[in-house]
Design an enzyme around this catalytic site. Structure first.
Site, PDB file in Angstrom:
ATOM      1  N   GLU A   1     102.761  71.002  49.179  1.00  0.00           N
ATOM      2  CA  GLU A   1     101.933  71.876  50.002  1.00  0.00           C
ATOM      3  C   GLU A   1     101.363  71.186  51.245  1.00  0.00           C
ATOM      4  O   GLU A   1     101.244  71.814  52.297  1.00  0.00           O
ATOM      5  CB  GLU A   1     100.806  72.474  49.162  1.00  0.00           C
ATOM      6  CG  GLU A   1     101.297  73.347  48.012  1.00  0.00           C
ATOM      7  CD  GLU A   1     102.091  74.560  48.462  1.00  0.00           C
ATOM      8  OE1 GLU A   1     102.177  74.825  49.686  1.00  0.00           O
ATOM      9  OE2 GLU A   1     102.646  75.259  47.592  1.00  0.00           O
TER      10      GLU A   1
ATOM     11  N   ASP B   1      97.555  75.361  37.766  1.00  0.00           N
ATOM     12  CA  ASP B   1      97.007  76.200  38.821  1.00  0.00           C
ATOM     13  C   ASP B   1      95.661  75.678  39.314  1.00  0.00           C
ATOM     14  O   ASP B   1      95.236  75.992  40.433  1.00  0.00           O
ATOM     15  CB  ASP B   1      96.849  77.644  38.333  1.00  0.00           C
ATOM     16  CG  ASP B   1      98.103  78.466  38.581  1.00  0.00           C
ATOM     17  OD1 ASP B   1      99.078  77.900  39.110  1.00  0.00           O
ATOM     18  OD2 ASP B   1      98.117  79.658  38.249  1.00  0.00           O
TER      19      ASP B   1
ATOM     20  N   GLU C   1     107.978  80.445  48.004  1.00  0.00           N
ATOM     21  CA  GLU C   1     109.110  79.882  48.724  1.00  0.00           C
ATOM     22  C   GLU C   1     110.414  79.904  47.944  1.00  0.00           C
ATOM     23  O   GLU C   1     111.215  78.962  48.025  1.00  0.00           O
ATOM     24  CB  GLU C   1     108.777  78.443  49.126  1.00  0.00           C
ATOM     25  CG  GLU C   1     108.547  77.481  47.962  1.00  0.00           C
ATOM     26  CD  GLU C   1     107.111  77.398  47.483  1.00  0.00           C
ATOM     27  OE1 GLU C   1     106.780  76.419  46.782  1.00  0.00           O
ATOM     28  OE2 GLU C   1     106.323  78.305  47.794  1.00  0.00           O
TER      29      GLU C   1
ATOM     30  N   TYR D   1      96.745  71.349  50.246  1.00  0.00           N
ATOM     31  CA  TYR D   1      97.255  71.954  51.478  1.00  0.00           C
ATOM     32  C   TYR D   1      96.684  71.259  52.717  1.00  0.00           C
ATOM     33  O   TYR D   1      97.428  70.722  53.543  1.00  0.00           O
ATOM     34  CB  TYR D   1      96.882  73.439  51.530  1.00  0.00           C
ATOM     35  CG  TYR D   1      97.638  74.332  50.589  1.00  0.00           C
ATOM     36  CD1 TYR D   1      98.675  75.148  51.048  1.00  0.00           C
ATOM     37  CD2 TYR D   1      97.310  74.401  49.241  1.00  0.00           C
ATOM     38  CE1 TYR D   1      99.360  75.994  50.188  1.00  0.00           C
ATOM     39  CE2 TYR D   1      97.988  75.234  48.370  1.00  0.00           C
ATOM     40  CZ  TYR D   1      99.018  76.028  48.851  1.00  0.00           C
ATOM     41  OH  TYR D   1      99.703  76.859  47.992  1.00  0.00           O
TER      42      TYR D   1
ATOM     43  N   HIS E   1     105.297  78.834  56.902  1.00  0.00           N
ATOM     44  CA  HIS E   1     104.954  77.974  55.768  1.00  0.00           C
ATOM     45  C   HIS E   1     106.035  78.043  54.695  1.00  0.00           C
ATOM     46  O   HIS E   1     106.523  77.007  54.216  1.00  0.00           O
ATOM     47  CB  HIS E   1     103.603  78.405  55.198  1.00  0.00           C
ATOM     48  CG  HIS E   1     103.111  77.540  54.079  1.00  0.00           C
ATOM     49  ND1 HIS E   1     102.257  76.477  54.272  1.00  0.00           N
ATOM     50  CD2 HIS E   1     103.353  77.580  52.732  1.00  0.00           C
ATOM     51  CE1 HIS E   1     101.998  75.896  53.111  1.00  0.00           C
ATOM     52  NE2 HIS E   1     102.648  76.552  52.161  1.00  0.00           N
ATOM     53  N   GLU E   2     106.412  79.261  54.302  1.00  0.00           N
ATOM     54  CA  GLU E   2     107.401  79.392  53.222  1.00  0.00           C
ATOM     55  C   GLU E   2     108.764  78.865  53.652  1.00  0.00           C
ATOM     56  O   GLU E   2     109.493  78.275  52.846  1.00  0.00           O
ATOM     57  CB  GLU E   2     107.491  80.845  52.759  1.00  0.00           C
ATOM     58  CG  GLU E   2     106.167  81.489  52.371  1.00  0.00           C
ATOM     59  CD  GLU E   2     105.347  80.663  51.391  1.00  0.00           C
ATOM     60  OE1 GLU E   2     105.918  79.895  50.611  1.00  0.00           O
ATOM     61  OE2 GLU E   2     104.107  80.797  51.411  1.00  0.00           O
TER      62      GLU E   2
ATOM     63  N   HIS F   1     108.893  75.162  53.319  1.00  0.00           N
ATOM     64  CA  HIS F   1     109.122  74.738  51.933  1.00  0.00           C
ATOM     65  C   HIS F   1     110.609  74.523  51.631  1.00  0.00           C
ATOM     66  O   HIS F   1     110.942  73.855  50.641  1.00  0.00           O
ATOM     67  CB  HIS F   1     108.577  75.784  50.968  1.00  0.00           C
ATOM     68  CG  HIS F   1     107.167  75.550  50.533  1.00  0.00           C
ATOM     69  ND1 HIS F   1     106.746  74.374  49.944  1.00  0.00           N
ATOM     70  CD2 HIS F   1     106.071  76.359  50.565  1.00  0.00           C
ATOM     71  CE1 HIS F   1     105.465  74.464  49.645  1.00  0.00           C
ATOM     72  NE2 HIS F   1     105.024  75.652  50.015  1.00  0.00           N
TER      73      HIS F   1
END
Length: 656
Positions: free
Chosen positions: A362, A417, A315, A425, A339-340, A343
């Site tokens: 998210e 990560d 994003e 999400y 979705h992006e 953001h």
């Protein structure tokens, strides 16, 4: 941790407020003043994934002057940092990893003393700079001369053969979560928002694009000392952003605009297909603004990258980076762009202060994405996407350690990560859908729109989020507080008792067809495949008989062959559908699908697809491991470090 202590934590922690704008502190700056919300005081969280001590001294602005050298696979030049600090403080701590630091000086060229700390395998190194004592309200400039290494984890240097055009090389960056420090020496924490500018010099045949306003759309002649046959591009970002959103791409790029707000960048040979696929981007922006307020970033453009890009999308402000696997030819995967775009509010406008609260980015975005899809494509499609996401959530809850199924997750000693999975999400989205269901959509929308307005350009914590929802939605209503179970959703594992599975009547019909084929052993010819959407096909392929999800005894080789042939799965071009089929094939050790699997794993590097397939192969022991080792040896050189960093842990790095 007790429930009483959780409630106490919420009451003790204040809602995070905004970073001050650096542009206004520099009399030479031509950047416009920032919104009021971006110039208020800030309460900095101590980020366990950064060496920085922002309560003592913090970066406010980064000015990059870099040259891209495709021969040496390096970026080199300077980063000039505007820094403020507590009165009397004399040190600034930056984050670096695998950088060659050549010099550190003030803006007059006077060298500054600096030390580089010990290497940490996750955090990299600290770069501690000694400066004259800070004075209240005054900015000091630190000029760091440096170069990246050829193996900088944020950067991927592609040969011409790894691009669609095959004629020119390509470079792109991927900073999330803590990889910006491998190409920019700064305080690499999402809570330390920074404005930035850049002057990027590249070979003449290539174009540079960044996640910022492009000030030189046609480029400009490179300055003295630049490599022969090069030209330069200038950019600026006047809104303070978390450093993981500083992004760069360099390549043979073309652009197709739709009106004056949106457009698509990609390699020229792919431009027509990309433009057609994302023709509704302008409608997405309109729908998003109608829901939750104005888009605050100027343009919204999309960059379709070469296949090695490790994520579905990233994003980056003004310029979403996206995988070519979403160009399906039928607009079936455009929810990724929704979705992006979402953001731009949840993540870019209001950002998790630390990676323990990635769900704030998210989960909110996944909820918002679905609302955009509903507005543009209708309720039925939105519900199908919800059901698919719910299935992903159930799978994650079943296989993950209980502690990691909390929204506010403990990442101590781990790469951030590790927190990027379906929990933030899909559990995050389910949390917001639960609130919406209980209070009503109109009331919920008013609160969420206000949340974005109140905290624009600010970092946010779980405690701050809960404080805001209690102050502006619950408002002391004890009955509503009990119904919502806010603390249980955020701080406890699993799903609270008020969670409800979404229902799609379209997918209920698919369940019937799946039972007829998989459980009742009907012929593949009875599957109404041609009539189904991508989401219906995914749901069918993801169906598993009760109690046999991990077994291989519910599909024989003959039935797999019938399925593969009748549904034409060897020639399937939709990446999501193909991924679902290949998971079945690997779980059943279906040898005829191995060539299809190999083509898929060597033609793209999206971690969402690559990691589960290699993991599944490795789990198949004497059948799967030789296949995994052979394919990974071929595919690994074309993957981004984000992907190899995950798959290496499963398969191991091939010898040599």
């Amino acid at each position: 941790m007790s429930r009483a202590r959780l409630i106490g934590m919420v009451s003790m922690l204040a809602v995070a407020t905004a970073l001050a704008a650096c542009a206004g502190n520099d009399p030479k700056s031509d950047m416009p003043p920032l919104p009021a919300s971006a110039t208020a005081p800030v309460t900095y969280e101590q980020d366990i994934h950064s060496h920085a001590q922002p309560r003592i001294a913090r970066v406010k602005h980064v000015a990059l002057d870099l040259t891209a050298d495709f021969g040496t696979k390096t970026l080199s030049g300077t980063a000039t940092l505007d820094v403020t600090g507590q009165t009397g403080a004399t040190q600034v701590i930056l984050d670096i990893r695998n950088l060659e630091i050549r010099s550190v000086a003030d803006d007059k060229g006077t060298p500054l003393q600096f030390t580089i700390g010990a290497e940490d395998p996750i955090l990299g190194q600290s770069l501690t700079v000694t400066v004259p004592a800070f004075e209240e309200g005054k900015v000091q400039k630190i000029v760091v001369g440096y170069a990246t290494r050829p193996d900088a984890a944020a950067l991927q240097w592609l040969t011409p053969a790894q691009t669609a055009g095959g004629q020119q090389p390509f470079l792109f960056s991927q900073g999330q979560a803590i990889l910006t420090r491998t190409w920019v020496p700064t305080q690499d924490s999402p809570g330390i928002r920074q404005t930035w500018s850049a002057h990027i010099t590249v070979p003449e045949a290539l174009k540079a694009v960044m996640s910022a306003e492009m000030l030189t759309p046609e480029g400009e002649k490179a300055g003295d000392g630049a490599p022969a046959g090069s030209h330069s591009w200038r950019f600026r970002m006047t809104n303070p952003v978390p450093p993981y959103l500083i992004a760069l791409a360099v390549g043979d790029l073309g652009f197709a605009g739709e009106g004056d707000r949106v457009g698509v960048w990609t390699e020229p040979g792919r431009l027509d297909a990309a433009r057609a696929e994302f023709a509704e981007m302008g409608q997405f922006v309109d729908a998003a603004e109608a829901l939750y307020g104005p888009y605050r970033w100027g343009r919204y453009d999309l960059l379709i990258l070469p296949p090695s890009f490790p994520f579905g999308g990233m994003e980056n402000p003004r310029l979403t980076f996206a995988t070519p696997t979403v160009v399906a030819g039928d607009k079936s995967l455009v929810s990724l762009v929704a979705h992006e775009l979402a953001h731009s509010w949840s993540g870019n406008l209001v950002t998790n202060a630390t990676w323990a609260d990635i769900w704030l980015n998210e989960g909110t975005t996944t909820y918002f994405e679905n609302r955009i899809m509903e507005a543009v494509y209708g309720r039925d499609r939105a519900l199908m996407l919800q059901v698919l996401g719910w299935a992903d959530l159930q799978a994650a809850l079943a296989k993950m350690p209980a502690a990691d199924t909390r929204l506010h997750v403990d990442l101590t000693g781990r790469d951030p990560d590790a927190g990027l999975n379906d929990i933030p999400y899909e559990k995050g989205a389910a949390f917001l859908r639960t609130i919406e269901r209980i209070v009503g959509r109109e009331t919920f929308d008013a609160w969420l729109k206000g949340y974005f307005e109140r905290h624009a350009f600010q970092p946010m914590t779980a405690a701050g989020f809960l404080a805001d929802i209690r102050a502006n939605l619950v408002r002391g209503d004890a009955g509503l507080e009990q119904q919502l179970q806010l603390d249980a959703w955020v701080y406890l594992p699993g799903l609270p008792s008020n969670a409800q599975a979404p229902v799609s009547t379209a997918l209920t019909a698919v369940d019937g067809a799946a039972k007829a084929f998989f459980a009742d052993k009907g012929p593949a010819s009875a599957i109404p495949w041609a009539r189904w959407s991508t989401q219906e096909r995914q749901h069918f392929l993801n169906w598993r008989p009760e109690g046999l999800a991990a077994g291989r005894d519910w599909l024989t080789p003959a039935r797999l062959a019938d399925m593969e042939s009748t549904l034409n799965l060897r020639s399937e071009g939709n990446a999501e559908v193909l991924f679902s089929w290949l998971q079945i094939a690997v779980a059943h050790r279906y040898q005829p699908a191995v060539p299809t699997l190999e083509r898929f794993l060597t033609s793209q590097g999206r971690r969402k697809f690559v990691l589960p397939l290699f993991t599944a192969l490795w789990a198949e022991g004497d059948w799967g491991r030789p296949i995994a080792t052979r394919i990974y040896a071929e595919a690994r050189p074309g993957y981004h470090p984000v992907t190899t960093g995950s798959v290496d842990d499963v398969v191991g790095v091939p010898a040599g």
